[in-house]
Motif scaffolding. Structure first.
Motif, PDB file in Angstrom:
ATOM      1  N   ASP A 167       0.855  -1.157  -0.243  1.00 15.29           N
ATOM      2  CA  ASP A 167      -0.021   0.073  -0.275  1.00 15.29           C
ATOM      3  C   ASP A 167       0.616   1.092  -0.016  1.00 15.29           C
ATOM      4  N   ARG A 168       1.608   1.536  -0.964  1.00 21.11           N
ATOM      5  CA  ARG A 168       2.489   2.489  -1.232  1.00 21.11           C
ATOM      6  C   ARG A 168       1.905   3.858  -0.960  1.00 21.11           C
ATOM      7  N   ASN A 169       2.725   4.840   0.176  1.00 22.82           N
ATOM      8  CA  ASN A 169       2.061   6.039   0.312  1.00 22.82           C
ATOM      9  C   ASN A 169       3.391   6.943   0.197  1.00 22.82           C
ATOM     10  N   GLU A 170       3.417   7.665  -1.139  1.00 20.95           N
ATOM     11  CA  GLU A 170       4.314   8.457  -1.564  1.00 20.95           C
ATOM     12  C   GLU A 170       4.617   9.723  -0.462  1.00 20.95           C
ATOM     13  N   ALA A 171       3.306  10.242   0.132  1.00 16.67           N
ATOM     14  CA  ALA A 171       3.683  11.508   1.018  1.00 16.67           C
ATOM     15  C   ALA A 171       4.191  10.885   2.388  1.00 16.67           C
ATOM     16  N   GLU A 172       3.596   9.805   2.981  1.00 22.87           N
ATOM     17  CA  GLU A 172       4.254   9.237   3.955  1.00 22.87           C
ATOM     18  C   GLU A 172       5.726   8.961   4.099  1.00 22.87           C
ATOM     19  N   ALA A 173       6.209   8.609   2.707  1.00 27.63           N
ATOM     20  CA  ALA A 173       7.331   8.099   2.679  1.00 27.63           C
ATOM     21  C   ALA A 173       8.571   9.480   2.760  1.00 27.63           C
TER      22      ALA A 173
END
Length: 303
Positions: free
Chosen positions: A70-76
């Protein structure tokens, strides 16, 4: 003192009280039995990242957000930035790569910034990427041959081996053979087998114009062949068979085809077997036998 054990069912929370040393004293957190990419309990990683501000734990959180199902770019980006602010070079690279993938002008500027920070931190791939940004005028960076050369050299010195050869391959792909040649030579001087092979290809190709030189081609193919480069072994075999740049020697040609056929790479092995079978139709049984003897001796010295 005896403690009462409690058996937890699979999929349920396992409640364990863990004292965590904090700046303001001791605190307790509860965590699950799940394991984080660091190999420790996921909530221990969370505590170190969120509460203690540990950059490595923050980086792990970023990796999970960046590459998880569940890739989350903002969280990364959030976690990469926290770690990068503490001079964590892999986190800087994570940020740079995210912005590099976006591909717009504003993102390229951010990527250039973080590649620059990581390059100053000694990361070889960052130095290579920054050299590419200069060469391609990305991220607001201007073409600077001197700076590009420095970065590529630093990248190689830092252990990012492909830097010199990869840059040379890009120039070659653009038809800039004369510009690519010195970079291949720099890489070859460091024992890069792919660079040696590329130099052989350039000098062996009649379309290389004034650069074409069968004798030079043989030199590079032979050097790479002796280092175990399969494609060079096959090229050298053909040159020995035809007497191009080297005295014709069918037995030597068979030797190298036989040696190449011992590679563990399935694709290359198939190619080598085809070359070897072709040579059997072009040489005498005695030449084949002598080639086999030479190949056996060579393989024996290489274990």
């Amino acid at each position: 003192m005896k403690t009462k054990k409690r058996k937890a069912s699979k999929g349920l929370w396992v409640w364990l009280l863990v004292p965590v040393a904090l700046a303001g004293g001791a605190a307790a957190i509860y965590f699950t039995a799940d394991t984080s990419p660091s190999g420790e309990n996921e909530w221990v990683t969370y505590a170190r990242a969120q509460i203690m501000g540990d950059p490595q734990s923050q980086y792990i959180k970023a990796i999970v957000a960046d590459t998880g199902k569940d890739r989350n770019e903002a969280e990364a980006i959030k976690w990469y930035e926290k770690a990068a602010a503490q001079s964590h070079v892999p986190a800087m690279m994570g940020l740079a790569d995210i912005y590099d993938r976006k591909g717009d002008a504003a993102s390229f500027r951010l990527a250039a910034h973080w590649y620059g920070e990581a390059a100053r931190g000694g990361d070889g791939r960052a130095q290579y990427q920054l050299a590419q940004y200069h060469a391609k005028s990305l991220g607001g960076l201007k073409p600077d041959p001197v700076k590009t050369a420095q970065l590529l050299q630093q990248s190689t010195d830092a252990g990012y081996g492909p830097a010199l050869n990869r840059y040379a391959e890009e120039l070659k792909g653009q038809g800039q053979l004369a510009e690519a040649l010195p970079w291949f030579q720099k890489a070859a001087a460091r024992g890069d087998m792919n660079a040696l092979y590329s130099l052989g290809e350039i000098y062996a190709d009649p379309l290389s114009g004034d650069l074409a030189s069968p004798i030079r081609a043989v030199t590079y193919f032979e050097e790479a062949a002796n280092m175990g480069h399969v494609l060079s072994q096959l090229k050298y075999a053909y040159l020995c068979l035809g007497g191009q740049g080297v005295p014709r020697d069918p037995a030597e040609a068979y030797k190298w085809a036989e040696i190449a056929s011992h590679t563990p790479d399935k694709t290359q092995k198939q190619a080598a077997l085809e070359v070897r079978d072709y040579l059997r139709t072009k040489i005498t049984p005695d030449e084949q036998r002598r080639g086999e003897v030479r190949a056996k001796a060579w393989l024996k010295t290489r274990g």
